[in-house]
Design an enzyme around this catalytic site. Structure first.
Site, short mmCIF file in Angstrom:
data_model
loop_
_atom_site.label_atom_id
_atom_site.label_comp_id
_atom_site.label_asym_id
_atom_site.label_seq_id
_atom_site.Cartn_x
_atom_site.Cartn_y
_atom_site.Cartn_z
N SER A 119 0.83 -1.20 0.00
CA SER A 119 0.00 0.00 0.00
C SER A 119 0.87 1.25 0.00
CB SER A 119 -0.91 0.00 1.24
OG SER A 119 -1.70 1.16 1.27
N GLY A 120 0.56 2.16 -0.92
CA GLY A 120 1.34 3.39 -1.03
C GLY A 120 2.48 3.31 -2.00
N THR A 172 -2.06 1.87 -8.00
CA THR A 172 -3.25 2.43 -8.65
C THR A 172 -2.88 3.43 -9.72
OG1 THR A 172 -4.50 2.11 -6.59
CG2 THR A 172 -5.40 3.66 -8.23
N ASN A 193 -0.86 5.38 2.70
CA ASN A 193 -1.20 5.85 1.36
C ASN A 193 -2.46 6.70 1.44
OD1 ASN A 193 -1.48 6.26 -1.35
ND2 ASN A 193 -1.98 4.15 -1.88
N SER A 232 -5.28 4.66 -1.11
CA SER A 232 -5.02 3.22 -1.08
C SER A 232 -6.21 2.45 -1.62
CB SER A 232 -4.72 2.78 0.36
OG SER A 232 -4.55 1.39 0.42
N GLY A 277 -0.16 -5.76 -2.53
CA GLY A 277 1.12 -6.43 -2.31
C GLY A 277 1.14 -7.14 -0.97
N GLU A 300 1.56 -7.90 2.74
CA GLU A 300 1.35 -7.02 3.88
C GLU A 300 1.78 -7.71 5.16
OE1 GLU A 300 -2.60 -5.55 4.02
OE2 GLU A 300 -2.37 -4.24 2.27
#
Length: 1564
Positions: free
Chosen positions: A170-171, A175, A228, A231, A454, A456
């Site tokens: 995340s981040g 996206t 993020n 996110s 991804g 985590e």
């Protein structure tokens, strides 16, 4: 290889802060088998490393410190090209590129994208998108567009579906990366398609809808987290569908594992889904009132995270963007309103207040938020409140309703919200797919973009992290297999010997999760039990997996019984069991579901039904058949699929899709936790590199042969390592010779069919060898150069000594000669000096005597002249005075006489005026006067005719006498010869002479009579003027009398009106004759040389045709682009008079009368010709325009203006005659057809064929426009002179204005079409000619196989050279001049073409890494200089300004870049270039073999300067080839005459006759 760790060797050491830090070996000690290295770290610290000699012999030993790569390879764009492919080298390469603002790096088939945490729009501009179109991967620098283009080309080439996997934590930027990939596919223009030159400037509806899915999915599925600000809380797989062309025809979205719990709970500093905050910020007052929206802080579901805003994000603008996107995919405003109303109901559900009792929970059905929610959802408040606090258990015989405690009631309330929101999300995806998805029959292939979460690992990991890591395990397994397969295929294809490479297979971990008795199956089993709990489920895990078989992948914590640890491929992750069962069930109670399905809100029912259908379709295997049991509720519960089961089946389907496609990987990296721009934290990046599988890919590559070079590349780089005798051998033999002479260990490399494979580290070894060899060669060159230098100095010193000796000896000889010359000179000077003095004294004496004589003589002469002047002056004064007195007396007497005469004449005039007034009062008297005037006019006309006849007779007698006189003169001349011999004949001759004298006397008398008749004629003219004035006065008085007697009888009024009309005609006839007489005397007034004559109502021929339709051109003829207005130059045009036939004959000038009679007949013939409109139209449209062959321009013998512009001249001629003779409507139709035909003719040309005809017709159309502008001004100037009526003036003004407007549009259309073709023709030449061609000898470089090009002397010549480009510019400019285009138009065209050259060449140079060297810069600079010289020689000195960016880029390539001061100089000199462009050019600069690499310090400094400036576009805005650019229509040409030239070969007989008649009128 023992010498690897000698003193000075650079290696890596672990570092807690940076991950790894560089170090240098300062000392090396070998004590038996023990090797000790002392290292100096980059931060100044010291470190000691020990290992054995056995470790030193094994290069892959973990005890050895990893080696650093050579500086030239440290920031390589592909990690697999690193010589030492180890973890610190990979980290350092990514860090260096990141510090140089390069966020993309290749690692084999993987693209590593490091998040800059800053907008870098210049990397994703339309110019960058188009640059990557058609380029192979690796041809340009790493970019996600290169991956997208590679996927697109693979889809076309292999006819196989593709998948782009975008992953990362995340981040990391997943996206955004997926968004830009979608934008690339939607906006890129395919430069390879043969059937289409250019894509439409606007996106298709499908492409716009695909791009519109991004804001929708982000609004409903993204949220702010601690890592993020945007996110994605779900996984997404977007299939972009293509047809057989291939064009985008549709898309389909699949989503995975939406984080439902975020709706009801957010950790501190985090937010709920974006859509809720967008609604609260962007809703209008009416919507806010309709949805009962409160401030964000008052909603329980929105205020838990604390800060409801995101920096630099305007939620109101994002809400408008979301609504626009919903409209784009086809959702109506009413439906959107209903959706937002349901979303607001979810917010109010969170505000429902449930009170806690001792053992139960209480909720009133009148609770305000509850009432509001039920109103929005269309359900019963009582039932909704009941089933929040109650639950129903069904047995075989009865229903048992029990109360829920406060915690359970809150869970039920929140589950309803989560269920509805999840249903809305599924419904949005469903309607989006219905809108975007194309029919299966038309879909040939697709490219899928997987935006997946991804790996985590948090301090507290729950069900969501478990599912996410499970998905990443599956993806990592597929990734490892894919990489291994590619590696294996490469070895097999090259036919090299290789051993099986082991890679870490994570299948046991996957089995642990998804096996028949695995973690997920036990979780589903426990979730289906009514009494299932997290504690019982975790105990089952311990019982099943805590054994030797699973101990490697499953671990029980040492303390506590609420967690378990799974050994994933990236790291061990510990999961807390709390909430697993509830989240896996994730179901709303049956009673609540039935209540929602019975809602009166039709949209809500549709949404829920769609969600149910989607769940059934996604997880057919997740639900198991229900066993017979007593409870209906239990049976329904068993049939329900769990969230884990749905996710597992979706993941299996996804992996099936991925395995059936060709996969491309993008790994997104988050460089720091604080989300600071351009900050790099090594340990964090290392953990992500391990988690995303990049290091595993590198490890697999290192197990085999990670470095691969083609034979040509290898020889081109290392040919100097062998003697030149090997250079003429075959490629393989020469490569083998280089390898055998440099590498002693045969297992360090292998030869394939087309490539050479090296073990890790061999590239650095070869680079060291190459550097040493180059140093040796440099020393040898220096030795010879120094020898040559010093020998040259010795020879120069010897030559200087000999020259000095010769100079000294010459000096002495010259000194002796000088002395001899001085003695002789002294004697000569003395002789001439004495002579000079003597002559000087004599001349002075003589001069004095002469001067005295001159003064005396002058005095005497001046005195005599003075006396004479005084005498003459006295006489003159006397004469002038006497004359003055006489003139004064005469003038006084004359003045008195004139006064007396004026008084008498005034008295007589008054008397006559009074008599005339008295006579005018009687109508009968007026009739008598009229009759008398008519008789008088007839009598005058008869007198004129009789006197004209007399004049004719007199002229005939004169001619006879003149002929007789001539005969007598001839006879007299013949008789003079006999004068001395015959006296009789002489006397006869004298008699004849007397008669001749008599004839001369009579002739003189006749001339006197002729002059007398002329004077009488003039008197008659004066009398006619007086009669005209008197008649005009009488008519005025008569009109007044008639106005006073309007009440008289009708018959008398009609008679008087007829009489008045007849008298007016007579007056006008007399006025016409009088005007003609005046014009004949003063000179004929008319249009200059017969240009344009507009017919008026007062002339001899009235208008025959008038336009009855104010809109003369139909829509198709008006379909011309509107051009810019211009101010035409003034011109003077006067209507030509028409003379009455027979007028000049009455005055004895029959020749003029014959001429005017001929003109009148010519006008009648012209009128007859113009009446045949069809013939005229046919000859002009078909004979003149349609079949005309464009004359080819010739620089040596240019055609005249008439030979070029004759089509416009002929059309102008016809138009002028039509307007002169009143053929208005016909002229409208003709000009409309002409303009449409010219446009069709120009548009019919294809390719480069339009260039010459375009210029030809552009010039002709401007000639026609100039004529029309002149006619427009002529009408305005002559409206008073021609007595034109207001209606006629408006008609002509409307016609001319309309024609002018359409001609301007036609001129712009022709220019637009012509200029587009010029640009496309030139665009093909720019890059080969300006960038690739090398015209400067001595500095030629070659790309690719440079060594063989040098040896064999062969280079791949570019398709075009500078000569071709300059010839093209010459041809265009000369043709424009030959076709007589205006200088300002020529300048516009040249400047636009030069702008295209400058922008295209500069943008291409930015992307051509192999062209960014100082030699290439020198070559391009030379090419630019040639363009500059062309501009100066062709009168366009400002043209090089369009090449300023390119010129400064070439200067930058040639400037020194060794120190920071050099960089300051570059910034000063290249002031036009933006910091981003300078950074791009320097960071991609190709260092030559003899240049020092640009230091990382300099690159960091340049990157820092780039960050401190505002972001400028990297690429210049491209010049569109489908746009002609700005065009200002030139001022109208100065026309002075209507040209009637017509080529002899033109088959237009009617037009030729018309031109002949018009030419005759103009000459008259």
């Amino acid at each position: 290889m023992v010498s690897q760790f000698d003193v000075g060797t650079r290696c890596w050491q672990p570092d807690d802060l940076e991950g790894w830090t560089a170090a240098e070996v300062t000392s090396k000690t070998i004590d038996g088998d023990k090797v000790t290295l002392e290292l100096c770290l980059a931060n100044g610290n010291k470190n000691v490393v020990t290992f054995t000699t056995a470790d030193l012999a094994d290069q892959n030993s973990p005890n050895l410190p990893p080696l650093c790569n050579p500086p030239i390879l440290e920031a390589n764009e592909d990690l697999t090209n690193l010589s030492y492919l180890n973890e610190p080298a990979v980290l350092h390469a990514i860090r260096m590129r990141y510090q140089q603002l390069s966020i993309y790096t290749y690692s084999g088939i993987v693209l590593i994208a490091t998040n800059p945490f800053q907008r870098v729009d210049n990397l994703y501009s339309p110019e960058i998108i188009q640059t990557y179109s058609g380029k192979r991967r690796g041809e340009l620098e790493p970019h996600l567009f290169a991956v997208a283009e590679d996927a697109y080309r693979c889809m076309i080439r292999e006819n196989k579906n593709q998948t782009i996997v975008v992953s990362g934590e995340s981040g990391a930027g997943k996206t955004v990366s997926a968004k830009y990939i979608m934008r690339y596919f939607a906006t890129v223009e395919d430069s390879v398609k043969p059937y289409m030159e250019l894509k439409s400037a606007s996106l298709s509806k499908t492409e716009e809808q695909i791009l519109a899915t991004n804001p929708i999915m982000e609004a409903f599925g993204n949220a702010k987290t601690t890592r993020n600000d945007n996110s994605s809380r779900f996984g997404k797989y977007l299939e972009i569908q293509f047809d057989s062309r291939p064009d985008i025809i549709g898309a389909k979205i699949r989503t995975y594992l939406l984080e439902r719990s975020r709706l009801v709970f957010q950790p501190p500093t985090e937010r709920n889904y974006h859509i809720f905050y967008q609604m609260c910020a962007g809703a209008s007052d009416e919507e806010r009132d309709a949805w009962k929206l409160l401030p964000v802080e008052q909603f329980q579901y929105l205020n838990q995270g604390g800060d409801p805003t995101i920096p630099n994000v305007d939620d109101s603008k994002e809400f408008a963007l979301t609504r626009s996107a919903l409209s784009t995919i086809g959702m109506t405003e009413e439906t959107q309103f209903s959706v937002f109303k349901i979303l607001s109901a979810l917010l109010h559900i969170g505000n429902i207040e449930i009170t806690a009792g001792r053992n139960d929970a209480n909720l009133s059905s009148t609770e305000p938020s509850l009432i509001l929610v039920c109103d929005f959802l269309g359900i019963d408040p009582f039932l909704f409140a009941k089933w929040i606090t109650k639950k129903q258990i069904l047995t075989r015989s009865e229903k048992i309703i029990t109360s829920l405690n406060f915690k359970q009631a809150v869970v039920v309330r929140d589950s309803v919200s989560k269920y509805i929101y999840s249903a809305i999300f599924d419904w949005l995806v469903s309607i989006t797919n219905k809108t975007l998805a194309a029919p299966d029959s038309s879909v040939k292939s697709f490219i899928g973009v997987l935006d997946i979460y991804g790996f985590e690992h948090f301090q507290r990991n729950s069900f969501e992290q478990f599912c996410i890591n499970y998905a990443n395990e599956k993806l990592q397994q597929e990734f490892n297999q894919h990489v291994f397969k590619l590696e294996q295929d490469e070895y097999v294809r090259e036919q090299i010997a290789w051993n099986f490479i082991e890679f870490s297979d994570n299948q046991p971990c996957i089995d642990l999760i998804e096996a028949r008795i695995g973690i997920l199956s036990l979780l589903d089993e426990e979730s289906r039990l009514p009494s299932g709990s997290d504690e019982s489920w975790i105990q089952k895990l311990y019982n099943n997996f805590e054994n030797d078989q699973n101990k490697k992948y499953f671990k029980k914590p040492r303390f506590g019984k609420t967690a378990f640890t799974v050994h994933h491929y990236a790291m061990d992750v510990t999961y807390e069991n709390e909430g697993f069962i509830e989240k896996n069930r994730d179901t709303v109670p049956e009673e609540q579901l039935e209540l929602l399905l019975s809602s009166s809100n039709e949209l809500l029912k549709t949404i829920l039904q769609t969600s149910i259908d989607v769940a059934k379709a996604e997880a057919p295997a997740a639900s198991t058949p229900s066993k017979p049991g007593p409870s209906r509720g239990g049976a329904m519960s068993n049939r329900k699929p769990t969230l884990g089961g749905i996710f597992k089946s979706s993941l299996i389907e996804l992996m099936g899709t991925i395995n059936s496609t060709n996969v491309h990987y993008i790994r997104c990296i988050k460089p720091n936790e604080a989300k600071e721009s351009w900050k790099f934290e090594g340990p964090m990046v290392l953990s992500q590199l391990r988690a995303c599988g990049v290091l595993e890919t590198i490890r697999i590559s290192c197990e085999g042969f990670p470095t691969r070079w083609t034979f040509d590349e290898f020889i081109d780089r290392y040919y100097m390592l062998v003697n030149s005798a090997y250079w003429v051998k075959s490629v393989q033999d020469m490569a083998m010779a280089i390898l055998s002479s440099t590498i002693q260990e045969a297992d360090r490399y292998q030869l394939g069919k087309t490539k050479i494979f090296f073990r890790a580290g061999m590239l650095a070894y070869l680079e060291n060898k190459r550097s040493a060899r180059l140093n040796e060669c440099a020393v040898l060159i220096q030795k010879n150069l120094r020898m040559k230098y010093y020998r040259k100095r010795y020879l120069e010193a010897r030559a200087a000594t000999i020259s000095l000796q010769a100079a000294i000896r010459g000096h002495f000889a010259r000194d002796r000669a000088r002395k001899l010359r001085l003695e002789i000179a002294a004697t000569t000077i003395q002789k001439y000096w004495r002579s000079y003095n003597t002559r000087k004294s004599y001349l002075e004496t003589r001069k004095s005597i002469v001067l005295m004589q001159a003064v005396t003589r002058g005095h005497l002469l001046r005195r005599s002249l003075l006396e004479r002047h005084q005498r003459d002056a006295a006489l003159t004064i006397q004469r002038m005075f006497r004359g003055h007195v006489a003139r004064t007396n005469y003038n006084e007497e004359r003045r008195k006489i004139i006064i007396a005469q004026n008084a008498v004449r005034r008295w007589r005039a008054r008397r006559e005026l009074a008599a005339l007034k008295a006579e005018a009062r009687s109508i009968n008297h007026f009739k008598e006067v009229s009759y008398k005037l008519e008789n008088k006019v007839v009598e005058l006309t008869q007198n004129l005719a009789s006197r004209t006849q007399e004049n004719k007779k007199l002229l005939a007698q004169i001619d006879v006498m003149a002929s007789q006189l001539t005969a007598w003169q001839e006879k007299h001349s013949s008789l003079q010869d006999y004068n001395q011999r015959l006296e009789v004949e002489a006397q006869a001759a004298n008699a004849h002479m007397a008669r001749a004298q008599e004839f001369e006397r009579k002739l003189t008398e006749l001339e006197v009579k002729y002059l007398d008749s002329v004077s009488k004629l003039e008197a008659n003219e004066v009398e006619a003027d007086k009669l005209s004035e008197r008649l005009h006065a009488h008519s005025t008085q008569l009109e007044e009398a008639l106005a006073a007697s309007k009440k008289e009888k009708e018959d008398v009024e009609i008679t008087l009106n007829d009489e008045i009309g007849r008298l007016k005609e007579e007056i006008e006839r007399l006025n016409t004759r009088a005007t003609t007489i005046v014009v004949n005397g003063d000179g004929q007034r008319g249009a200059p040389n017969g240009l344009v004559a507009v017919q008026s109502t007062k002339l001899s021929r009235p208008l025959k045709r008038h336009s009855t339709n104010s809109t003369s051109f139909n829509d198709s003829e008006k379909g011309l682009l509107v051009a810019k207005d211009f101010n035409p130059r003034p011109a003077s045009m006067i209507s030509a008079p028409v003379t009455s036939p027979g007028y000049f004959a009455a005055f004895g000038d029959a020749q003029k009368d014959e001429f005017y009679q001929q003109d009148t007949s010519a006008d009648r013939e012209i009128e007859e010709i113009l009446e045949r409109a069809e013939a005229i139209d046919s000859e002009i449209l078909e004979g003149l325009i349609g079949s005309l062959k464009t004359p080819q321009p010739s620089g040596q013998n240019p055609a005249s203006a008439n030979e070029v512009l004759f089509p416009a001249h002929i059309i102008n001629l016809v138009t002028s005659e039509m307007w002169r003779l009143g053929f208005v409507k016909e002229s409208e139709q003709l000009l409309a057809g002409v303009m449409q035909t010219i446009q069709d003719r120009v548009m019919s040309y294809q390719g480069d064929d339009i260039i010459m005809p375009g210029m030809f017709w552009l010039s002709n159309v401007h000639e026609m426009l100039s004529f029309v502008c002149l006619a427009e001004l002529s009408i305005i100037e002559n409206v008073q002179n021609t007595n034109m009526g207001e209606l006629e003036f408006q008609e002509y003004e409307h016609l001319v204005g309309l024609v002018k407007h359409d001609l301007e549009n036609l001129e712009f259309n022709i220019y637009h079409t012509w200029m587009k073709r010029l640009k496309r023709s030139l665009s093909k030449m720019i890059i080969p000619a300006v960038i690739e061609s090398q015209s400067l000898p001595g500095f030629i470089t070659t790309e690719g196989n440079r060594f063989f090009n040098k040896v064999l002397g062969t280079t791949a010549a570019p398709a075009f050279k500078m000569d071709d480009l300059l010839n093209f510019l010459n041809r265009v400019q000369k043709a424009m001049k030959v076709f007589y285009l205006e200088p300002e138009v020529v300048r516009q065209v040249v400047m636009e073409l030069l702008r295209l050259v400058g922008v295209t060449a500069f943008n291409e140079l930015l992307q051509r890494r192999n062209f960014l060297s100082w030699k290439r810069g020198l070559q391009i600079s030379y090419n630019i200089t040639r363009i500059e010289e062309w501009c100066k020689s062709n009168g366009v000195p400002e043209g090089p300004l369009k090449l300023e960016h390119l010129m400064q880029a070439t200067k930058l390539l040639q400037l020194k870049k060794a120190t920071l001061s050099d960089i300051d100089i570059i910034y000063d000199i290249c002031w036009t270039l933006s910091p981003a462009q300078i950074h791009k050019l320097i960071s991609q600069y190709q260092v030559a073999d003899y240049e020092m690499p640009i230091s990382s310090e300099i690159l960091r400094e340049i990157a820092k300067r780039t960050l401190t400036k505002e972001q400028d576009p990297l690429m210049l805005e491209s010049v569109p080839l489908d746009d002609s650019g700005p065009y200002e229509i030139a001022a109208p040409r100065n026309l002075t005459v209507l040209e009637t030239y017509m080529p002899a070969w033109l088959q237009v007989p009617t037009l030729k006759r018309l031109a002949e008649l018009t030419s005759r009128n103009i000459k008259g």
